[in-house]
Enzyme design. Structure first.
Site, short mmCIF file in Angstrom:
data_model
loop_
_atom_site.label_atom_id
_atom_site.label_comp_id
_atom_site.label_asym_id
_atom_site.label_seq_id
_atom_site.Cartn_x
_atom_site.Cartn_y
_atom_site.Cartn_z
N ARG A 72 35.59 37.19 40.27
CA ARG A 72 35.05 36.31 41.31
C ARG A 72 33.60 36.66 41.63
O ARG A 72 32.78 35.77 41.85
CB ARG A 72 35.90 36.42 42.58
CG ARG A 72 35.50 35.47 43.69
CD ARG A 72 36.43 35.57 44.87
NE ARG A 72 37.77 35.12 44.53
CZ ARG A 72 38.82 35.19 45.35
NH1 ARG A 72 38.68 35.72 46.56
NH2 ARG A 72 40.00 34.76 44.95
N HIS A 76 30.50 33.93 41.55
CA HIS A 76 29.64 33.69 42.70
C HIS A 76 28.20 34.09 42.43
O HIS A 76 27.28 33.54 43.04
CB HIS A 76 30.19 34.42 43.93
CG HIS A 76 31.40 33.76 44.51
ND1 HIS A 76 31.58 33.59 45.87
CD2 HIS A 76 32.50 33.21 43.93
CE1 HIS A 76 32.74 32.96 46.09
NE2 HIS A 76 33.30 32.74 44.92
N ASP A 77 28.00 35.04 41.53
CA ASP A 77 26.64 35.40 41.14
C ASP A 77 26.00 34.27 40.34
O ASP A 77 24.89 33.83 40.64
CB ASP A 77 26.66 36.68 40.32
CG ASP A 77 25.27 37.17 39.94
OD1 ASP A 77 24.36 37.03 40.78
OD2 ASP A 77 25.10 37.69 38.83
N GLU A 98 23.17 37.53 49.86
CA GLU A 98 24.15 36.45 49.78
C GLU A 98 25.53 36.86 50.28
O GLU A 98 26.42 36.02 50.42
CB GLU A 98 24.25 35.98 48.33
CG GLU A 98 22.94 35.42 47.79
CD GLU A 98 22.89 35.32 46.27
OE1 GLU A 98 23.97 35.41 45.63
OE2 GLU A 98 21.79 35.16 45.72
N ASN A 104 31.21 33.80 50.79
CA ASN A 104 31.26 35.18 50.31
C ASN A 104 31.77 36.18 51.34
O ASN A 104 32.40 37.18 50.98
CB ASN A 104 29.87 35.63 49.86
CG ASN A 104 29.37 34.87 48.65
OD1 ASN A 104 30.14 34.26 47.92
ND2 ASN A 104 28.06 34.90 48.42
N PRO A 173 31.51 26.29 44.94
CA PRO A 173 32.62 25.40 45.28
C PRO A 173 33.49 26.00 46.38
O PRO A 173 33.70 27.22 46.42
CB PRO A 173 33.40 25.28 43.97
CG PRO A 173 32.40 25.60 42.90
CD PRO A 173 31.48 26.63 43.50
N THR A 261 53.11 34.52 38.18
CA THR A 261 52.65 35.77 37.54
C THR A 261 51.30 36.15 38.14
O THR A 261 50.25 35.97 37.52
CB THR A 261 52.51 35.58 36.02
OG1 THR A 261 51.71 34.42 35.75
CG2 THR A 261 53.87 35.41 35.35
N ASP A 266 47.42 34.13 32.56
CA ASP A 266 48.14 33.23 31.67
C ASP A 266 47.93 31.80 32.12
O ASP A 266 47.07 31.53 32.96
CB ASP A 266 49.63 33.60 31.59
CG ASP A 266 50.32 33.55 32.96
OD1 ASP A 266 49.73 32.97 33.92
OD2 ASP A 266 51.43 34.07 33.09
#
Length: 343
Positions: A72, A76-77, A98, A104, A173, A261, A266
């Site tokens: 993540r 975000h970077d 940020e 964040n 997003p 899971t 997956d």
């Protein structure tokens, strides 16, 4: 079950304009990327890949959720100024980072993992390997360590001397975003609709906060999953026990985005979307929105074919990792400490 829109009166015209831009190959974000190479550190820091791998193995062994945290961070970077390590910068008197931006502040973890990797790499190769490259390699290894695919990582990024609190608030997003919003933010980065659906598959690992899925479970969840409102599913009941309808102390309670899971990379995430049980509105919209003609077919494809998902995810991660901050290749640096620019 007929596809349902999770938002009333969608902005169809704007959506179609975005799709046309995609079809015509128009990149809504920037320019040509400087060339990155697979052997960038082969002679100047040949141990870097092994060092990152060993540190990530320790991190994921101690807590499998660390894989999602690092992945993540990389997302975000790259969505703010390109993949330049700007997300790692702390606030200072002269720089607003940020980390405290809305997407964040309660979402990002794993900074200490990158700090530890950086310290190890600096011991071997001082002043050579950028934090941006370390984060990109670590994200690949994070996926691999929890069962996901391998891909070669092009390298040679520089660390930005700047960050953008404003762009962090607008470019990333959001969990409650509609399909139009999500696709437009990916298109802006030069990422296609196919990239959007494949990269959303990263949610096969990791968790979400109650504050980010409350509106979903008390809103459209029953409609998309086909549940009888008078007889709620066990899954929905468990979500509501974790996340009560009113804002407050429970906002930070968490639930896995893939309840089947949660610690394995997956394709079960897509199978959950087929059942209408996606935890986040932004994810479920890819299958349930009336506008999701292309995204719906991609969800079906990846739900049925894990090999196709792994291949596209790998390709899309390379594409995302190549989003460049052009300025950093001219004015950037290799930070000694990922949290602060060099002095």
């Amino acid at each position: 079950m007929a596809a349902l829109s999770l938002h009333s009166k969608p902005l169809l015209l704007q959506f179609m304009l975005l799709i046309i831009a995609f079809i015509l190959g128009t990149r809504l974000h920037a320019a040509d990327d400087p060339s990155l190479t697979l052997d960038y550190y082969a002679s100047i820091c040949p141990t870097v890949l092994e060092t990152v791998k060993k540190q990530m193995e320790c991190a994921v062994l101690s807590d499998p959720r660390n894989a999602a945290a690092v992945l993540r961070l990389h997302f975000h970077d790259c969505f703010v100024q390109g993949c330049d390590g700007s997300v790692l910068l702390d606030d200072t008197i002269t720089l607003q980072g940020e980390k405290k931006a809305s997407p964040n502040v309660n979402s990002l973890k794993g900074f200490e993992i990158i700090d530890k990797i950086k310290n190890e790499v600096e011991s071997d190769c001082p002043g050579i390997v950028s934090c941006a490259d370390i984060l990109t390699i670590a994200a690949r290894d994070a996926v691999l360590l929890v069962g996901g695919p391998y891909w070669d990582v092009p390298l040679g990024r520089k660390d930005s001397k700047t960050a953008s609190f404003a762009l962090a608030n607008t470019n990333i997003p959001t969990p409650d975003g509609g399909l139009l919003s999500i696709i437009s933010k990916f298109l802006y980065q030069g990422l296609s609709v196919t990239d959007t659906v494949a990269l959303a598959g990263a949610h096969t690992i990791g968790v979400a906060r109650c504050a980010n899925f409350r509106a979903r479970i008390y809103g459209d969840f029953e409609a998309t999953s086909g549940q009888d409102p008078l007889s709620e599913s066990t899954y929905l009941s468990s979500l509501k026990s974790i996340c009560p309808p009113t804002r407050g102390a429970a906002d930070n309670n968490i639930s896995a985005m893939d309840y089947v899971t949660p610690n394995l990379f997956d394709n079960s995430f897509y199978q959950i979307l087929l059942r209408g049980e996606g935890l986040l509105n932004s994810d479920q919209e890819m299958y349930s929105s009336v506008l999701g003609i292309q995204t719906r077919e991609l969800v079906k494809k990846y739900a049925a074919d894990p090999v196709a998902f792994f291949q596209q995810f790998s390709d899309s991660m390379v594409k995302m990792g190549n989003i460049a901050n052009l300025d950093s290749f001219v004015t950037g640096e290799v930070r000694k400490n990922c949290r602060f620019v060099n002095t």
